[in-house]
Design a protein around this motif. Structure first.
Motif, PDB file in Angstrom:
ATOM      1  N   MET A 463       0.826  -1.204   0.000  1.00 21.23           N
ATOM      2  CA  MET A 463       0.000   0.000   0.000  1.00 21.23           C
ATOM      3  C   MET A 463       0.863   1.257   0.000  1.00 21.23           C
ATOM      4  O   MET A 463       0.561   2.236  -0.711  1.00 21.23           O
ATOM      5  CB  MET A 463      -0.938  -0.016   1.199  1.00 21.23           C
ATOM      6  CG  MET A 463      -1.881   1.180   1.269  1.00 21.23           C
ATOM      7  SD  MET A 463      -3.040   1.259  -0.127  1.00 21.23           S
ATOM      8  CE  MET A 463      -4.346   0.213   0.488  1.00 21.23           C
ATOM      9  N   LYS A 810      -6.995  -2.332  -0.440  1.00 25.95           N
ATOM     10  CA  LYS A 810      -7.931  -1.984   0.630  1.00 25.95           C
ATOM     11  C   LYS A 810      -8.932  -3.110   0.855  1.00 25.95           C
ATOM     12  O   LYS A 810      -9.232  -3.473   1.999  1.00 25.95           O
ATOM     13  CB  LYS A 810      -8.656  -0.677   0.271  1.00 25.95           C
ATOM     14  CG  LYS A 810      -7.771   0.557   0.348  1.00 25.95           C
ATOM     15  CD  LYS A 810      -8.419   1.756  -0.320  1.00 25.95           C
ATOM     16  CE  LYS A 810      -9.704   2.176   0.351  1.00 25.95           C
ATOM     17  NZ  LYS A 810     -10.291   3.385  -0.298  1.00 25.95           N
ATOM     18  N   MET A 813      -7.164  -6.090   2.530  1.00 27.52           N
ATOM     19  CA  MET A 813      -6.932  -5.852   3.956  1.00 27.52           C
ATOM     20  C   MET A 813      -8.194  -6.137   4.770  1.00 27.52           C
ATOM     21  O   MET A 813      -8.143  -6.761   5.844  1.00 27.52           O
ATOM     22  CB  MET A 813      -6.462  -4.415   4.173  1.00 27.52           C
ATOM     23  CG  MET A 813      -5.031  -4.148   3.718  1.00 27.52           C
ATOM     24  SD  MET A 813      -4.589  -2.402   3.911  1.00 27.52           S
ATOM     25  CE  MET A 813      -2.822  -2.454   3.646  1.00 27.52           C
ATOM     26  N   GLN A 814      -9.321  -5.679   4.261  1.00 28.02           N
ATOM     27  CA  GLN A 814     -10.581  -5.957   4.962  1.00 28.02           C
ATOM     28  C   GLN A 814     -10.892  -7.452   4.969  1.00 28.02           C
ATOM     29  O   GLN A 814     -11.377  -7.998   5.969  1.00 28.02           O
ATOM     30  CB  GLN A 814     -11.729  -5.184   4.291  1.00 28.02           C
ATOM     31  CG  GLN A 814     -11.613  -3.671   4.403  1.00 28.02           C
ATOM     32  CD  GLN A 814     -11.554  -3.211   5.858  1.00 28.02           C
ATOM     33  OE1 GLN A 814     -12.270  -3.719   6.714  1.00 28.02           O
ATOM     34  NE2 GLN A 814     -10.696  -2.232   6.123  1.00 28.02           N
ATOM     35  N   TRP A 870      -2.134  -0.958  10.088  1.00 31.81           N
ATOM     36  CA  TRP A 870      -2.701  -0.450   8.834  1.00 31.81           C
ATOM     37  C   TRP A 870      -3.512   0.825   9.003  1.00 31.81           C
ATOM     38  O   TRP A 870      -3.826   1.493   8.001  1.00 31.81           O
ATOM     39  CB  TRP A 870      -3.631  -1.506   8.219  1.00 31.81           C
ATOM     40  CG  TRP A 870      -2.939  -2.749   7.767  1.00 31.81           C
ATOM     41  CD1 TRP A 870      -1.608  -2.920   7.543  1.00 31.81           C
ATOM     42  CD2 TRP A 870      -3.563  -4.013   7.496  1.00 31.81           C
ATOM     43  NE1 TRP A 870      -1.349  -4.202   7.149  1.00 31.81           N
ATOM     44  CE2 TRP A 870      -2.524  -4.906   7.108  1.00 31.81           C
ATOM     45  CE3 TRP A 870      -4.866  -4.476   7.539  1.00 31.81           C
ATOM     46  CZ2 TRP A 870      -2.787  -6.229   6.757  1.00 31.81           C
ATOM     47  CZ3 TRP A 870      -5.119  -5.803   7.197  1.00 31.81           C
ATOM     48  CH2 TRP A 870      -4.084  -6.663   6.811  1.00 31.81           C
ATOM     49  N   THR A 871      -3.874   1.191  10.204  1.00 35.51           N
ATOM     50  CA  THR A 871      -4.852   2.270  10.414  1.00 35.51           C
ATOM     51  C   THR A 871      -4.446   3.565   9.731  1.00 35.51           C
ATOM     52  O   THR A 871      -5.217   4.160   8.956  1.00 35.51           O
ATOM     53  CB  THR A 871      -5.041   2.513  11.923  1.00 35.51           C
ATOM     54  OG1 THR A 871      -5.548   1.315  12.529  1.00 35.51           O
ATOM     55  CG2 THR A 871      -6.028   3.660  12.159  1.00 35.51           C
ATOM     56  N   THR A 873      -2.203   4.215   7.380  1.00 31.91           N
ATOM     57  CA  THR A 873      -2.041   4.127   5.923  1.00 31.91           C
ATOM     58  C   THR A 873      -3.395   4.048   5.222  1.00 31.91           C
ATOM     59  O   THR A 873      -3.580   4.654   4.156  1.00 31.91           O
ATOM     60  CB  THR A 873      -1.189   2.896   5.563  1.00 31.91           C
ATOM     61  OG1 THR A 873       0.056   2.961   6.264  1.00 31.91           O
ATOM     62  CG2 THR A 873      -0.911   2.845   4.075  1.00 31.91           C
ATOM     63  N   LEU A 874      -4.350   3.323   5.800  1.00 29.35           N
ATOM     64  CA  LEU A 874      -5.681   3.259   5.196  1.00 29.35           C
ATOM     65  C   LEU A 874      -6.384   4.610   5.247  1.00 29.35           C
ATOM     66  O   LEU A 874      -7.109   4.988   4.309  1.00 29.35           O
ATOM     67  CB  LEU A 874      -6.527   2.198   5.911  1.00 29.35           C
ATOM     68  CG  LEU A 874      -6.186   0.741   5.588  1.00 29.35           C
ATOM     69  CD1 LEU A 874      -6.993  -0.198   6.465  1.00 29.35           C
ATOM     70  CD2 LEU A 874      -6.446   0.447   4.116  1.00 29.35           C
ATOM     71  N   ALA A 877      -4.963   6.508   2.469  1.00 31.25           N
ATOM     72  CA  ALA A 877      -5.498   6.021   1.190  1.00 31.25           C
ATOM     73  C   ALA A 877      -6.867   6.619   0.917  1.00 31.25           C
ATOM     74  O   ALA A 877      -7.180   6.976  -0.226  1.00 31.25           O
ATOM     75  CB  ALA A 877      -5.579   4.495   1.215  1.00 31.25           C
ATOM     76  N   ASP A 878      -7.702   6.752   1.953  1.00 27.17           N
ATOM     77  CA  ASP A 878      -9.026   7.356   1.763  1.00 27.17           C
ATOM     78  C   ASP A 878      -8.906   8.821   1.366  1.00 27.17           C
ATOM     79  O   ASP A 878      -9.653   9.310   0.510  1.00 27.17           O
ATOM     80  CB  ASP A 878      -9.845   7.226   3.045  1.00 27.17           C
ATOM     81  CG  ASP A 878     -10.230   5.784   3.334  1.00 27.17           C
ATOM     82  OD1 ASP A 878     -10.279   4.984   2.377  1.00 27.17           O
ATOM     83  OD2 ASP A 878     -10.468   5.448   4.519  1.00 27.17           O
TER      84      ASP A 878
END
Length: 896
Positions: A463, A810, A813-814, A870-871, A873-874, A877-878
């Motif tokens: 990511m 994304k 990851m989920q 990951w929090t 970086t996600l 990404a949003d």
């Protein structure tokens, strides 16, 4: 080290540390410290450590002595140190235990009390794994089995090497008799690995027992892949972005994992027939036998030897020539029931069975499959590293780079996994069929598990790489479109319509391919001959000789120029001590070329009279002696480009020379590309399949021939380019520099170089790969923007692939977090009291519950760890996603 050979600080100690007995003389190698004890105390200290190694001071040095010699007995069936009322000695009072400190001969007693369990159970409850179930004489400790199991995964050490290392630890002098238990250790390892696989897959919790294990049930699943009912929404089939729930698969074969024709299934059966990664062998062989008459379909693309020579591949002395697999293409994990032996090369009949066997375990209907040797089937992607070796049509039609919904997948996952498994080939090729399948199943399971626990770092790294690339390539696309929107807005709209139509229907014209036809020397000669025919018919022909028109004159001159180059190369390659036969052949070529040049020169003077004076001047300057020994390759032909403005020359001859040289330059570039493709294919095949000096020498000779053709094409292009540079101002030719640039050595590079430090997503191709054929402007009125169209299509594809990659990451990851949640719930259910009510033994029930709770806790801790890392970086990404969607001119379909 030297100090420890003596008694160290114990020299002045006159009594035992425990009981004050005089003259203590025993110490333990494996206990902490070097204290000396008497025989009674050393035994009492080692009741709980019966496999430690002792030393006895003999007055001069320490010598080895065993606890068995001192009288220590190991009692099973009771608490350590507790006496049994009815002990039973092991057979011949001679029991062997294999442990981390070596191979030990011990005195061991089984319990024969009224409530005593079987000998096997007594050993197992002391963490000793017996070699047989009845009357065992050998056992291995759980810790040595755990140690070997992990060491074999990480270092690929064989059982033979590991066992003999333990043997050397026991005695490396040959003076002591250490009983050989190698075969027993082999059986123990085989059974241990099998039982560990069953335990980890939850088969011990199944009330129906191990016999109810379904096909593929013991495989470690990829948490990031879509598993309906486990980690994707129930309504995934109706989702607007179905491509996010596609399954990425890669088919490949490995020809290093051979197996010799030793043993058979009846002597060496598999303990897990189809329970993990290998297909069930009986059904597999039955299918192959029933289709043995099928002829292997030949490859219509590049010369894929694995396909075209599959039916002729030698398998003498081999039961399996290799291994076929189907892998998760994005996360590099083996799929359940997707591995099988290859009996005779990489035949489609084998790979088809493996592929459809794997598909039984999924209901996902969006499949993105890559297979490097099946592009003629028009069903598969071609992996990116293999793509340059395919023909040009396949490079655009089956590329991951140009298809929507695949992100930055490269399809090369199996190739990466072979590097980890290939070192075991030397040991598995000697195994029987069952042991080999079970061993490779074990390795594949460990490899999958390592990737599962490493997904937190892997996905985060991907990511972090994808986010800036997504931004950069969308900015690059915006910049390109900004320059096109003014003058070429209509063309831009047309290109977008074409590429979107091709993405929806691959049968539509491919916008990544060139439409301009390749112009060859033969076609130009035909065109010139037709011009001569037209001039003869109209009475405007300027031919001064009945057998030689102007076009024939110049064309023949270029042929002589090439023959001069070949003659020069042949003379340079002649060794100092050449044979008479070699010198004779070269002299014959020399004389033939000299005669042809003399004849051509006389015809040349008819069309270019001014050359007669030049020839006279040349002879007077060079002198008679030099002229007498001059070689034909050194003769200057005085073609129009060599004359330039130094002497008058008919412009028609110059125009003919221009056409021929222009086409010759394009042909040379085509030859460069073709031979670079061949070089790539040969190097790849050599690296993957050739072993031994003879095979590599033959491959090297082939490479030398390809390199010679590359050198010839380079020389031809350089000569043609120099001629064009001279002729262009004489004929007022413009616009040709963009397609025929000066050729530097750095420009002559294979397309595979893109994969070393660069990729299609960040590439910068050498200019020689941007031209696929000669397409003069005057003959290409409708295709003047073709290069620009292709570059825009590729820029758009790069931007879309990176945007898709971010969205796929994304989603994956989920899915990983959801899979861990589902898996933890499964272990919770296995550990419920109600699910274990049929288990009568309280200790066994507690063990089952404890293991299930530990596994459930592990999944939840992995999920929590991944979520935390990951929090941030996600969240970024949003933000980046929102920024891209709101940019003016951004194609919303790229994201949504």
């Amino acid at each position: 080290m030297i100090r420890l050979e003596g008694r160290c600080n114990q020299v002045s100690v006159l009594s035992c540390l425990e009981c004050d007995s005089p003259n203590p003389e025993y110490k333990c190698w494996d206990c902490l410290g070097s204290e000396l004890y008497c025989s009674t105390c050393i035994l009492s200290v080692h009741v709980h450590h019966p496999l430690h190694r002792l030393q006895k001071w003999n007055g001069q040095y320490f010598e080895r002595i065993s606890l068995k010699t001192l009288g220590l007995r190991i009692q099973l069936g009771h608490t350590a140190g507790q006496q049994c009322a009815n002990p039973r000695h092991a057979f011949n009072d001679d029991f062997i235990i294999i442990d981390t400190f070596g191979i030990h001969e011990v005195s061991l007693d089984f319990c024969s009390c009224a409530i005593a369990e079987s000998h096997m159970q007594q050993l197992l409850r002391m963490s000793l794994f017996p070699s047989t179930t009845s009357d065992p004489k050998t056992a291995a400790t759980f810790r040595i089995l755990e140690q070997y199991h992990l060491l074999s995964f990480e270092s690929k050490v064989s059982v033979y090497e590991f066992y003999h290392a333990l043997n050397q630890m026991s005695d490396n002098t040959g003076l002591l008799l250490v009983k050989d238990r190698y075969e027993s250790f082999l059986w123990i390892i085989h059974e241990w690995c099998h039982l560990k696989m069953l335990k980890r897959s939850g088969r011990g919790h199944d009330p129906k027992g191990v016999g109810a294990t379904a096909q593929g049930k013991c495989a470690v699943l990829c948490p990031a892949c879509p598993h309906p009912g486990k980690n994707i929404p129930p309504n995934w089939k109706d989702a607007p972005r179905r491509w996010l729930y596609g399954l990425f698969l890669a088919i490949n074969a490995n020809f290093r994992l051979k197996r010799k024709a030793v043993s058979n299934d009846s002597v060496d059966p598999s303990l897990s027939s189809g329970w993990a990664y290998f297909v069930e062998d009986e059904a597999y062989k039955g299918f192959l036998d029933s289709n043995s008459d099928n002829t292997q379909e030949k490859s219509m693309c590049s010369s894929h030897n694995t396909v075209n020579m599959a039916d002729t591949k030698s398998n003498r002395g081999l039961a399996a020539t290799g291994l076929g697999t189907v892998d998760c293409a994005r996360h590099n994990m083996k799929r359940p029931n997707a591995v099988g032996d290859l009996q005779k090369g990489e035949r489609y009949i084998n790979m088809d069975y493996l592929f459809f066997s794997m598909l039984r375990h999924t209901v996902v209907d969006t499949l993105n499959v890559s297979y490097n040797i099946a592009c003629q089937l028009s069903l598969f992607f071609v992996p990116k590293f293999h793509l340059p070796a395919d023909i040009e049509a396949c490079q655009t039609s089956f590329s991951f780079n140009f298809k929507s919904g695949v992100g930055r997948t490269d399809g090369e996952a199996p190739e990466r996994s072979w590097a980890n498994i290939n070192p075991v080939a030397s040991s598995t090729k000697e195994m029987g069929p069952g042991a080999r399948r079970d061993t490779l199943d074990d390795y594949f399971g460990h490899s999958n598990w390592k990737k599962v626990v490493g997904l937190g770092h892997t996905m985060l790294r991907k990511m972090k790489d994808a986010l800036p690339e997504q931004q950069n390539h969308h900015e690059a696309l915006d910049d390109l479109e900004e320059g096109l929107r003014g003058e070429y807005s209509a063309a831009l709209a047309q290109w977008r319509e074409q590429v979107e139509a091709w993405e929806c229907d691959p049968s539509k014209p491919n916008p990544f391919e060139r439409k301009a036809e390749t112009v060859t020397m033969a076609s130009v000669r035909l065109e010139l001959a037709r011009d001569d025919q037209n001039d003869i018919q109209t009475g405007t022909c300027l031919a001064l000789h009945e057998d030689c028109t102007p076009s024939v004159l110049i064309s023949t001159g270029l042929e002589l120029k090439e023959q001069q180059r070949q003659m020069k190369a042949g003379r340079a390659g002649l060794r100092v001590h050449a044979s008479d036969n070699q010198e004779g052949k070269l002299l014959q070529r020399n004389n033939t070329l000299q005669c042809r040049i003399d004849t051509w020169t006389k015809l040349q003077e008819l069309y270019m009279p001014s050359l007669a004076a030049l020839h006279v001047s040349e002879r007077s300057v060079s002198g008679g002696i030099a002229a007498a020994v001059a070689t034909p390759e050194a003769i200057k032909l005085w073609l129009p480009s060599q004359i330039g403005r130094t002497a008058p020359c008919d412009t028609r001859l110059q125009a003919i020379k221009w056409k021929l040289r222009y086409t010759q330059a394009h042909n040379a570039l085509c030859s460069l590309r073709s031979n670079l493709h061949a070089q790539t294919a040969i190097l790849k095949y050599k690296d993957r399949n050739l072993r031994g000096q003879g095979a590599n020498t033959r491959a090297r000779n082939t490479l030398k021939a390809v390199e010679a053709r590359l050198e010839a094409a380079t020389s031809t292009y350089e000569c043609a380019h120099k001629a064009l540079v001279v002729l262009a101002p004489l004929l007022n030719q413009t616009g040709w520099h963009s397609s025929l640039q000066p050729l530097n050595r750095a420009d002559i590079c294979s397309m595979t170089d893109l994969l070393w430090g660069e990729s299609e997503g960040t590439r910068k191709l050498s200019w020689i790969w941007n031209m696929r054929g000669a397409a003069p402007d005057e003959l290409d009125k409708d295709n003047t923007l073709e290069d620009m169209r292709i570059e825009w299509c590729k820029a758009r594809a790069r931007a879309m692939r990176w945007a898709e990659e971010v969205e796929l990451l994304k989603e994956e990851m989920q899915r990983i977090l959801q899979f861990f949640k589902w898996d933890a719930q499964c272990w919770d259910e296995r550990g419920l009291e109600g699910a274990l009510q049929d288990v009568d033994d309280d200790d066994e029930r507690e063990g089952l519950i404890a293991y299930a709770k530990r596994q459930s806790s592990l999944r939840r801790r992995l999920a929590a760890s991944f979520r935390t890392s990951w929090t941030d970086t996600l969240a970024l990404a949003d933000i980046c996603n929102y920024s891209l969607v709101t940019q003016q001119g951004m194609d919303i379909d790229m994201i949504d």
